[in-house]
Design a protein around this motif. Sequence first.
Motif, short mmCIF file in Angstrom:
data_model
loop_
_atom_site.label_atom_id
_atom_site.label_comp_id
_atom_site.label_asym_id
_atom_site.label_seq_id
_atom_site.Cartn_x
_atom_site.Cartn_y
_atom_site.Cartn_z
N PRO A 178 -6.26 3.08 9.74
CA PRO A 178 -5.18 3.35 8.80
C PRO A 178 -4.08 4.20 9.46
O PRO A 178 -4.28 5.38 9.73
N THR A 179 -2.96 3.61 9.73
CA THR A 179 -1.79 4.34 10.24
C THR A 179 -0.60 4.01 9.36
O THR A 179 -0.57 2.98 8.67
N VAL A 180 0.41 4.86 9.41
CA VAL A 180 1.62 4.60 8.65
C VAL A 180 2.35 3.37 9.20
O VAL A 180 3.10 2.71 8.47
N SER A 181 2.10 3.03 10.45
CA SER A 181 2.73 1.85 11.05
C SER A 181 2.30 0.55 10.37
O SER A 181 2.90 -0.50 10.62
N GLU A 182 1.31 0.61 9.51
CA GLU A 182 0.92 -0.58 8.76
C GLU A 182 2.07 -1.07 7.86
O GLU A 182 2.05 -2.19 7.36
N VAL A 183 3.08 -0.23 7.71
CA VAL A 183 4.25 -0.65 6.94
C VAL A 183 4.88 -1.91 7.54
O VAL A 183 5.52 -2.69 6.83
N TRP A 184 4.69 -2.13 8.85
CA TRP A 184 5.25 -3.34 9.48
C TRP A 184 4.66 -4.60 8.87
O TRP A 184 5.36 -5.61 8.66
N LEU A 185 3.38 -4.58 8.57
CA LEU A 185 2.76 -5.72 7.90
C LEU A 185 3.32 -5.87 6.50
O LEU A 185 3.60 -7.00 6.05
N ARG A 186 3.50 -4.77 5.82
CA ARG A 186 4.02 -4.82 4.44
C ARG A 186 5.46 -5.35 4.41
O ARG A 186 5.85 -6.05 3.49
N PHE A 187 6.26 -4.98 5.43
CA PHE A 187 7.62 -5.53 5.52
C PHE A 187 7.57 -7.06 5.54
O PHE A 187 8.28 -7.75 4.80
N LEU A 188 6.74 -7.59 6.43
CA LEU A 188 6.68 -9.04 6.61
C LEU A 188 6.14 -9.73 5.36
O LEU A 188 6.62 -10.80 4.95
N GLU A 189 5.14 -9.14 4.74
CA GLU A 189 4.61 -9.70 3.50
C GLU A 189 5.66 -9.70 2.41
O GLU A 189 5.81 -10.68 1.66
N SER A 190 6.41 -8.60 2.32
CA SER A 190 7.45 -8.50 1.29
C SER A 190 8.55 -9.52 1.52
O SER A 190 9.17 -10.01 0.56
N TYR A 191 8.80 -9.86 2.78
CA TYR A 191 9.83 -10.85 3.09
C TYR A 191 9.36 -12.27 2.83
O TYR A 191 10.16 -13.20 2.76
#
Length: 523
Positions: free
Chosen positions: A508-521
Motif C-alpha cells: 500500500p503506497t500513495v502512488s497507487e493513485v496512478w492506477l486510480r487515475f487510469l481506472e477513472s479515465y
Amino acid sequence: MSIPEETFDVVVIGGGPVGENAADRASRTGLSVALVESELVGGECSYWACMPSKVLLRAGAVRALAKETPGLRDPGAPDAAAVFARRDEITSNWDDSGQVSWVESAGLTLVRGHGRLAGERLVEVTLRAGTGSEAQGGAESGLGEAETGEAPAKRLLRARHAVIAATGSVPVLPGTPGLAEAAPWSSREATAADTVPESLVVVGGGVVGVEMANAYADLGARVTLLSRGGLLSSAEPFAGEMVAESLAALGVDVRTGAEVASVERPGIGAEDGGPGPVTVTLADGGTITAAEILVATGRVPRTADLGIESVGLDESGLGRGGALVVDESLQVTGVPGGWLYACGDVTGRAPTTHQGKYQGRIVGDVVAARYGTEAGDRSPTSGDPEPAVGQEGKPWSRYAATADHSARVQVVFTRPQVSWVGPTEREARAAGIPVEAVSYDLAWVAGASVESPGYKGRAQVLVDTQRRVLVGATFVGPDAGEMLHAATIAVVGEVPLDRLWHAVPAYPTVSEVWLRFLESYGL
C-alpha cells in the motif's frame, strides 16, 4: 591607465547553481572557463532561498506528522534557536569556501566581483575590495568605492568564444507609499533572520509568501498573509485553496483579495530604540500592525546592470521584466555573432533553481560542443541526427531546452506540499490542447490511510484526449514533492496510457493513485 585583458574561451557571469552547471559543462571539452560571482559562490538557492527555507519548514512538518500519528506524543513547539542553528549549518554560516573548493577542483577560474558586458565578448569585473587581481575563496565582505574613498579595482575578461549570463533575478518592491522606507524584509531577510518576530505581515501569495507564512507560524509568530488574488495563482486553483485552508488552521490570518494602500513605520534610522512596529493600511481602510513585514510579490530578471547596451541590446530587445530572450539552445537573440548565451532566471522562461540548472547543463553542452577542442562529432547539429519530436512539435534533444515549455516542474514546501508538472488545465485549454482533467482524493488510497488517519490530499492529471498521453499533473498532500517525478517522466516520455497501464504501483503506497487515475479515465 588601461586595464590589460585576460583571455578565456568562455566567461560565465553568475556563480549560483545555474552558472556553476553552465561553467562545468562548458569546460568538459577542453575549454578554459572563468566564473564571475559578486557575492557567495553557490548563489541565492544555497544561502537565502531553497536550502535555508526548507530547514525553517522542516521542524513544523515533523511536529505535525507526530501529532497526527497515533501512539506518538506532541513533541511541542519547535525550538527556534535550534532551527536557526540547523539553518546556519546548512548554509555553512554563509561561508562559501566549500563551493570555492569545488570550482577549483573542476578546473574553473573564479573571479570575485560584479561582472557586466563591456562590448563584444568582453566582460568588465568590478572587484570586491580585498580580492586584488587574484581569484579568491572564502566569504569575506567587500567594501565599495564610497566606503574606501578609492575607485574599485577592475579586470577585463575577454572570451574567445562565448559569454554566458547566469545573473538570476531580484525581488520586486512595489511602489506602495511608505513601503520602501519601512525597511521591509525580502526573502533574504526572512530566511537569514536569527530571531522570530512576535508578529509578521506577509505581502504576496506566491511560493515565498506561503512558505514563509507557514514557517514563521510554526516558529511562533502571529502571521497575517495578504494576497491581491488567491494563493499560488500559477498552480491549479484547488492547490491554493487547500494551502489557504491549512494555513488558516495553523492560525495564519489569510486575506485574499487584499490590496495594500500604504505602509508606515516610525523609528527607522533612529539611533536609540530602533524601528517601531509596521502599520499596514489596506485599500478598504483596515489596518494591520506587526513587528515585521515581508514583501514577496515576485522577482524580475537581473539585467539592469548587465551592460546590455554595450552589445546592441536595449529594452525593446528584452522580454517580460527585462529578461534576455533566448532560443532553444539558450543563445540570446538579437546579438550579432551569436556569442552571448543566458540561462536561469535571467531568461524569464522558468524561474526555479532546478529548471535553471537544467538550462545551465544544456547551454554548457551547447558551448562545449560548438567550440571545444575535444568536441568531436558532439555538435548540437550532429549530436542528435534524428531527435525525437515532443509536444508542440519541438525536438527532444540534450541541446534544446524544450522542458521549459511542456514539462516545467514546481514544488511548494508548505503543509500540505504542492507539486506540479506541465500546464494547468486553464493553460492547456488556452494553448488549444484537448485535455480532460482526472482528479482523485488521495485520502481514498490505501497507502494514505496507513500514513495518517487524518490524511488530506488531492491529485489531478491532464490527459491529451487526442494523443492519449499525459501533459500535466498536480499533487497536493504530505510529501507531494516526492510523488512528482513519476509524473514528470510520464509527461516528458509521452508514455501512452495503454502502456502506462502496465506500470504497476506498489501496495500500500500513495502512488497507487496512478492506477486510480487510469481506472477513472476508463482503462
